[in-house]
Design an enzyme around this catalytic site. Sequence first.
Site, PDB file in Angstrom:
ATOM      1  N   GLY A 189       2.567   6.395 214.136  1.00  0.00           N
ATOM      2  CA  GLY A 189       1.419   5.619 214.602  1.00  0.00           C
ATOM      3  C   GLY A 189       1.251   4.357 213.776  1.00  0.00           C
ATOM      4  N   TYR A 233      -6.585  11.511 215.866  1.00  0.00           N
ATOM      5  CA  TYR A 233      -6.976  10.310 216.591  1.00  0.00           C
ATOM      6  C   TYR A 233      -8.474  10.193 216.872  1.00  0.00           C
ATOM      7  CZ  TYR A 233      -1.957  10.128 217.134  1.00  0.00           C
ATOM      8  OH  TYR A 233      -0.606  10.095 216.877  1.00  0.00           O
ATOM      9  N   GLU A 281       8.548  17.383 209.293  1.00  0.00           N
ATOM     10  CA  GLU A 281       9.302  16.540 210.226  1.00  0.00           C
ATOM     11  C   GLU A 281       9.379  15.119 209.695  1.00  0.00           C
ATOM     12  OE1 GLU A 281       7.394  16.469 214.024  1.00  0.00           O
ATOM     13  OE2 GLU A 281       5.618  15.434 213.291  1.00  0.00           O
ATOM     14  N   ASN A 340       9.258  11.143 211.108  1.00  0.00           N
ATOM     15  CA  ASN A 340       8.821  10.319 212.232  1.00  0.00           C
ATOM     16  C   ASN A 340       9.488   8.951 212.148  1.00  0.00           C
ATOM     17  OD1 ASN A 340       6.296  11.971 213.312  1.00  0.00           O
ATOM     18  ND2 ASN A 340       6.212  11.985 211.081  1.00  0.00           N
ATOM     19  N   ARG A 379       8.121   7.862 208.432  1.00  0.00           N
ATOM     20  CA  ARG A 379       7.184   8.684 207.677  1.00  0.00           C
ATOM     21  C   ARG A 379       7.668  10.124 207.678  1.00  0.00           C
ATOM     22  NH1 ARG A 379       2.543   9.177 210.900  1.00  0.00           N
ATOM     23  NH2 ARG A 379       2.867  11.417 210.944  1.00  0.00           N
ATOM     24  N   GLU A 437       2.383  10.354 224.619  1.00  0.00           N
ATOM     25  CA  GLU A 437       1.726   9.604 223.545  1.00  0.00           C
ATOM     26  C   GLU A 437       1.454   8.148 223.946  1.00  0.00           C
ATOM     27  OE1 GLU A 437       3.419  10.750 219.475  1.00  0.00           O
ATOM     28  OE2 GLU A 437       4.951  11.457 220.863  1.00  0.00           O
ATOM     29  N   SER A 450       2.833  13.782 217.661  1.00  0.00           N
ATOM     30  CA  SER A 450       1.362  13.789 217.656  1.00  0.00           C
ATOM     31  C   SER A 450       0.775  15.180 217.863  1.00  0.00           C
ATOM     32  CB  SER A 450       0.809  12.841 218.729  1.00  0.00           C
ATOM     33  OG  SER A 450       1.091  11.504 218.418  1.00  0.00           O
ATOM     34  N   ASP A 461       6.472  14.066 206.880  1.00  0.00           N
ATOM     35  CA  ASP A 461       5.293  14.914 206.720  1.00  0.00           C
ATOM     36  C   ASP A 461       5.655  16.210 205.995  1.00  0.00           C
ATOM     37  OD1 ASP A 461       3.906  13.002 208.155  1.00  0.00           O
ATOM     38  OD2 ASP A 461       4.142  14.043 210.070  1.00  0.00           O
TER      39      ASP A 461
END
Length: 341
Positions: A306, A246, A300, A302, A285, A13, A178, A287
Amino acid sequence: MKIAVLFGGLSTERAVSISGGKAIIEALREKGHEVRGIDPIYGSDLEKGELQLEDPSVAPDNNSLVQIPERRYIECLSTDYFKEIDVCFIILHGYLGEDGKVQAILELNNIPYTGSDSLACAMTMDKALSKQIMSANNILVPEGLVLTPQHAEDHDLLKQIRNHFGKKLVIKPNDQGSTIGITFIQDGNIEDISNGIKAAAKYSNIIIIEKFVEGRELTVSIVGNQVLPVIEIIPNEGYYDYEHKYTKGKSNYVCPAEIPEDIAEFTQNMAEAAYSSLKCSGFGRVDFRLNEEGQPIALEVNTIPGFTSTSLVPMAAKALGVEFAELCEQICILGINKWKK
């Protein structure tokens, strides 16, 4: 404040991290702070990180990256410069960034940094372990199994998995972000499942195979003790994979998500519970997939999501009136205050 921004690194990443690092450096300088961008792959040569932001041609190519020794991270973080800073903003993703190793080096050197500590990062990066912890805390997670690369050739087992979990499956490496190395299986084809395991095995010796959760893609950000509004992610087609994350225009985002208030509140509560169960702090974060029964299923957590001005955490903060530069500054202050405790 005197701030070091750690970006780049050796993980898959790397490109995402460089984009985030550049945005954070510019934002913090805009707020009047003394900021230095540092890519740990250059060891004690702290100047090269800034140079590659100005001229990307100075950065190593992928073939060169695999030759870079990991000890350069220790060389970098042990320089005298880090003894002078107020805080280190970590925007390294994945391996040697989000897995707790960099955090552990900073802890040993008594250097304040942003985000979760080394233990929380290590637990969260391990998807199989984090799922077990969340499930033990009554947080719904997708049904699934842990496999090894050798299982790719065990077609009898793969048929049993398909019969148990259904034809729609998700296969992913245990410790990547990602959506790198992820495969979505549509029709239960055994050869496709086998190839999905092989694809994930390029990134990890532990592979997770899960029942695909039909529903809407949601995410909830947390900064400090504040749970931010729910965002819905709507890919233009297919799944929310690396390309859709992205590539500009490949996905649409609704913030706050247009879902019933009680479901939004419950999703936020589940995000906070998942985040707390893994001992996360600073910012992060969570998800989810919102299934057809209106239940949020946690995919998951994070610990270093990002972080450009258009990323999901800043998007949720902006919905509450917090601009990107202010958010970056808040996260730095959170890191300093946590260290003081």
